[in-house]
Motif scaffolding. Structure first.
Motif, PDB file in Angstrom:
ATOM      1  N   UNK A 145       0.877  -1.165   0.000  1.00 50.71           N
ATOM      2  CA  UNK A 145       0.000   0.000   0.000  1.00 50.71           C
ATOM      3  C   UNK A 145       0.911   1.209   0.000  1.00 50.71           C
ATOM      4  N   UNK A 146       0.624   2.194  -0.869  1.00 47.61           N
ATOM      5  CA  UNK A 146       1.570   3.293  -1.082  1.00 47.61           C
ATOM      6  C   UNK A 146       0.861   4.643  -1.016  1.00 47.61           C
ATOM      7  N   UNK A 173      -1.764  -3.894  -6.203  1.00 43.35           N
ATOM      8  CA  UNK A 173      -3.193  -3.768  -5.933  1.00 43.35           C
ATOM      9  C   UNK A 173      -3.513  -2.288  -5.801  1.00 43.35           C
ATOM     10  N   UNK A 174      -4.391  -1.780  -6.664  1.00 39.76           N
ATOM     11  CA  UNK A 174      -4.704  -0.356  -6.670  1.00 39.76           C
ATOM     12  C   UNK A 174      -6.028  -0.130  -7.380  1.00 39.76           C
ATOM     13  N   UNK A 234      -9.121   1.255  -9.910  1.00 43.49           N
ATOM     14  CA  UNK A 234      -9.324   1.220 -11.359  1.00 43.49           C
ATOM     15  C   UNK A 234      -8.965   2.536 -12.030  1.00 43.49           C
ATOM     16  N   UNK A 235      -8.894   3.633 -11.269  1.00 42.79           N
ATOM     17  CA  UNK A 235      -8.519   4.913 -11.860  1.00 42.79           C
ATOM     18  C   UNK A 235      -7.087   4.909 -12.361  1.00 42.79           C
ATOM     19  N   UNK A 236      -6.267   3.928 -11.934  1.00 41.96           N
ATOM     20  CA  UNK A 236      -4.883   3.843 -12.383  1.00 41.96           C
ATOM     21  C   UNK A 236      -4.692   2.774 -13.464  1.00 41.96           C
ATOM     22  N   UNK A 237      -5.770   2.164 -13.907  1.00 39.58           N
ATOM     23  CA  UNK A 237      -5.658   1.119 -14.928  1.00 39.58           C
ATOM     24  C   UNK A 237      -5.008   1.645 -16.202  1.00 39.58           C
ATOM     25  N   UNK A 244     -10.187   0.980   1.918  1.00 38.35           N
ATOM     26  CA  UNK A 244     -10.564  -0.198   1.137  1.00 38.35           C
ATOM     27  C   UNK A 244      -9.346  -0.792   0.433  1.00 38.35           C
ATOM     28  N   UNK A 245      -8.558   0.051  -0.222  1.00 41.11           N
ATOM     29  CA  UNK A 245      -7.395  -0.433  -0.963  1.00 41.11           C
ATOM     30  C   UNK A 245      -6.385  -1.088  -0.024  1.00 41.11           C
TER      31      UNK A 245
END
Length: 296
Positions: A6-7, A223-224, A226-229, A20-21
């Motif tokens: 997690x970043x 794991x991140x 969907x805005x970073x897809x 959530x993330x």
């Protein structure tokens, strides 16, 4: 071994979307006996604050999240980012850009361009103003400081072999994309363009630092949200250019407010600290973001 992270950036409080993330990544790692790591993305010294970092660490601990190594801080990794930029500079895959956002918008909207500006993951696709000023052999000189550095997307793609740019998606993209995702060179040229890899006011950029940090932390699954897809093909390209491994990616749905808008750090009413003060518990936070109760 499954390794994820997690970043967060310490530019404001964690909200429900962050929770959530972080919880999802933590649950996935713990569920398979893997490792969960924490990274503090603090290279933008103009916006990051120690008090926000302290609040983030406190909120994560309150949520029951633990990490398996001391947190990695991007501000400690500037020499790593500089070395990667030096390599890309020598290969003439990056170039200096002095354009402002207003310059870019004006150039992209000029009558000769025709139509509306094309929007990519980082905003308006750069029209190539500074790229067109380059002289052959410029990479033999020193890499300049105090200016933005852009990836020459066409040249970068031309430097690769014919193997396609592919990553494995174990979650789902915004349109339900899953499995083996392949991106064409044409899509990167037309839909992404010459993204910034280092900013004028601080060394590096999200795209560069996240790729280098994931490799150094041996991340096997990113794991991140969907805005970073849409940024993932950029990261796969940089991994290829820098001879780094490509992890799997798991993009998850976003937590939204009652109107359907994605949460942002300015949504203080949904900040974890505010919810804690209002009487929320880690269990109610998990339920609110749709995650099952923590395993004891």
């Amino acid at each position: 071994m499954f390794v994820t992270r997690f970043a967060p950036s310490p530019t404001g409080p964690l909200h429900l979307g962050h929770a959530y993330s972080a919880l999802l990544a933590h649950d996935m790692a713990r569920g398979v006996g893997g490792r969960f790591l924490l990274r503090i993305e603090d290279i933008d010294a103009t916006r990051c604050r120690p008090e926000w970092e302290a609040q983030i660490l406190d909120d994560l601990g309150w949520l029951g999240i633990t990490w398996d190594a001391p947190p990695l801080r991007q501000s400690d990794r500037l020499p790593t980012y500089a070395a990667a930029l030096d390599e890309l500079w020598r290969r003439e895959l990056i170039y200096p850009c002095h354009c402002t956002r207003r310059d870019i918008a004006a150039a992209a909207s000029a009558p000769q361009e025709g139509g509306d500006p094309v929007i990519g993951p980082d905003g308006i696709i750069y029209p190539g103003t500074c790229r067109d000023l380059l002289s052959p052999g410029y990479g033999r000189g020193p890499r300049p400081d105090g200016t933005a550095l852009r990836l020459n997307m066409a040249r970068a793609l031309d430097s690769l072999d014919d193997h396609p740019l592919i990553f494995t998606e174990t979650g789902a993209g915004p349109d339900g994309e899953t499995g083996q995702i392949q991106t064409s060179a044409q899509a990167l040229r037309a839909g992404v363009g010459d993204v910034v890899l280092s900013r004028r006011d601080f060394l590096g950029s999200y795209h560069l630092s996240v790729v280098l940090d994931d490799a150094d932390q041996d991340i096997t699954c990113v794991i991140r949200g969907q805005d970073l897809f849409e940024a993932t093909p950029i990261h796969v390209l940089l991994q290829r250019l820098l001879s780094l491994p490509t992890p799997a990616y798991h993009h998850h749905s976003l937590i939204r407010d009652d109107s359907g808008k994605r949460l942002a750090k300015r949504d203080n009413a949904r900040a974890i600290a505010a919810l804690r003060d209002a009487g929320a518990t880690p269990e109610t936070i998990r339920a609110r973001v749709g995650l099952p109760a923590a395993q004891s």
